[in-house]
Design a protein around this motif. Structure first.
Motif, PDB file in Angstrom:
ATOM      1  N   UNK A  15       0.867  -0.969   0.004  1.00 49.95           N
ATOM      2  CA  UNK A  15      -0.065  -0.310  -0.293  1.00 49.95           C
ATOM      3  C   UNK A  15       0.614   0.904  -0.183  1.00 49.95           C
ATOM      4  N   UNK A  16       0.804   2.163  -0.842  1.00 48.65           N
ATOM      5  CA  UNK A  16       1.460   3.471  -0.987  1.00 48.65           C
ATOM      6  C   UNK A  16       1.649   3.813   0.022  1.00 48.65           C
ATOM      7  N   UNK A  17       0.976   4.182   1.413  1.00 43.28           N
ATOM      8  CA  UNK A  17       1.122   4.784   3.133  1.00 43.28           C
ATOM      9  C   UNK A  17       2.230   4.329   3.397  1.00 43.28           C
ATOM     10  N   UNK A  18       2.160   2.393   3.499  1.00 48.41           N
ATOM     11  CA  UNK A  18       3.561   1.162   4.029  1.00 48.41           C
ATOM     12  C   UNK A  18       4.460   1.453   3.438  1.00 48.41           C
ATOM     13  N   UNK A  19       4.319   2.244   1.962  1.00 48.07           N
ATOM     14  CA  UNK A  19       5.666   1.865   1.054  1.00 48.07           C
ATOM     15  C   UNK A  19       6.548   3.295   1.701  1.00 48.07           C
ATOM     16  N   UNK A  20       5.822   4.067   2.167  1.00 50.77           N
ATOM     17  CA  UNK A  20       5.883   5.811   2.688  1.00 50.77           C
ATOM     18  C   UNK A  20       6.776   5.690   3.798  1.00 50.77           C
ATOM     19  N   UNK A  21       6.699   4.786   4.291  1.00 48.08           N
ATOM     20  CA  UNK A  21       7.282   4.098   5.648  1.00 48.08           C
ATOM     21  C   UNK A  21       8.398   3.229   5.523  1.00 48.08           C
ATOM     22  N   UNK A  22       8.835   2.585   4.647  1.00 47.03           N
ATOM     23  CA  UNK A  22      10.318   2.489   4.601  1.00 47.03           C
ATOM     24  C   UNK A  22      11.134   2.785   4.326  1.00 47.03           C
ATOM     25  N   UNK A  23      12.640   2.749   4.872  1.00 48.67           N
ATOM     26  CA  UNK A  23      13.612   3.380   4.462  1.00 48.67           C
ATOM     27  C   UNK A  23      13.812   3.444   3.406  1.00 48.67           C
ATOM     28  N   UNK A  24      13.876   4.934   2.696  1.00 50.26           N
ATOM     29  CA  UNK A  24      14.322   5.634   0.862  1.00 50.26           C
ATOM     30  C   UNK A  24      15.969   3.871   0.717  1.00 50.26           C
TER      31      UNK A  24
END
Length: 233
Positions: A15-24
């Protein structure tokens, strides 16, 4: 374990919002398959098809993937797509929102508790209502996921009204928004003063049982030690 799974993956889906939480740094050089709300089946299919083709895939959830997360759907689709013998499946344990919120509230889950999601996207509301009434009637501490959204503005109010039939008005109710994330907020009130409008989709609600009380400013559900041992110095 989660960091190792992400670091070793060729593809990361979620989910986009959870991908955003992954360290780049853990996403660098990888294919990322991100979809919006209600895109669970599509992203799970992408992940499983990639895995069946020999790629190493990490399917991301928040909290714990096995608690209202993607682990169940992935396993269900693995079976439905006939990939059980082709794709290795494993779940990395995480910290469920109910545990994260409880840690911030004090110790509200140290006796028997029940967890119910108020989302009726996949579960009929009548079934949710029966589960709420049964858990409250059995005097479980009750933790509520997905308490409120724009479309489901009245579900938490219903749960609190049901709680009021089984609990005294001074029963502590804890609400935690964005536990251990930026923007975290915590509120503890008596049941009679609990405001359903304060909650949102990222809030975890804990309704105490008849023994739950405040101790040193935190929620406490006693396990029963005081009835068996002398706790005073």
């Amino acid at each position: 374990m989660a960091a190792e799974a992400l670091a070793g993956a060729d593809m990361v889906a979620g989910y986009t919002a959870y991908i955003d939480l992954v360290p780049p740094g853990l996403l660098a050089g990888k294919e990322v398959a991100a979809t919006g709300m209600t895109g669970e089946v599509a992203r799970c299919r992408l992940a499983l098809e990639a895995a069946a083709a020999g790629r190493r895939v990490a399917l991301v959830s928040s909290g714990d993937a096995g608690v209202y997360g993607m682990a169940g759907l992935a396993l269900e689709m693995l079976e439905a797509m006939g990939l059980g013998g082709q794709v290795a499946f494993s779940v990395v344990p995480g910290i469920p929102a109910v545990c994260a919120a409880a840690a911030l509230l004090g110790a509200p889950l140290t006796h028997d508790f029940a967890v119910v999601s108020l989302s009726d996207l996949l579960t009929p509301m009548e079934a949710i209502r029966r589960r709420l009434d049964a858990a409250l009637g059995a005097d479980f501490v009750l933790a509520l996921y997905n308490p409120r959204s724009r479309r489901r503005s009245g579900h938490l109010a219903l749960a609190l009204a049901l709680a009021a039939r089984h609990r005294p008005p001074e029963t502590p109710v804890g609400m935690v928004k964005k536990a251990f994330r930026p923007g975290q907020e915590i509120r503890v009130t008596p049941l009679a003063a609990a405001d359903p409008d304060w909650a949102d989709m990222l809030t975890l609600v804990v309704i105490g049982n008849t023994a739950t009380r405040l101790a040193a400013g935190a929620m406490l559900t006693p396990r029963g030690y005081a009835g068996k041992y002398d706790l005073a110095p």
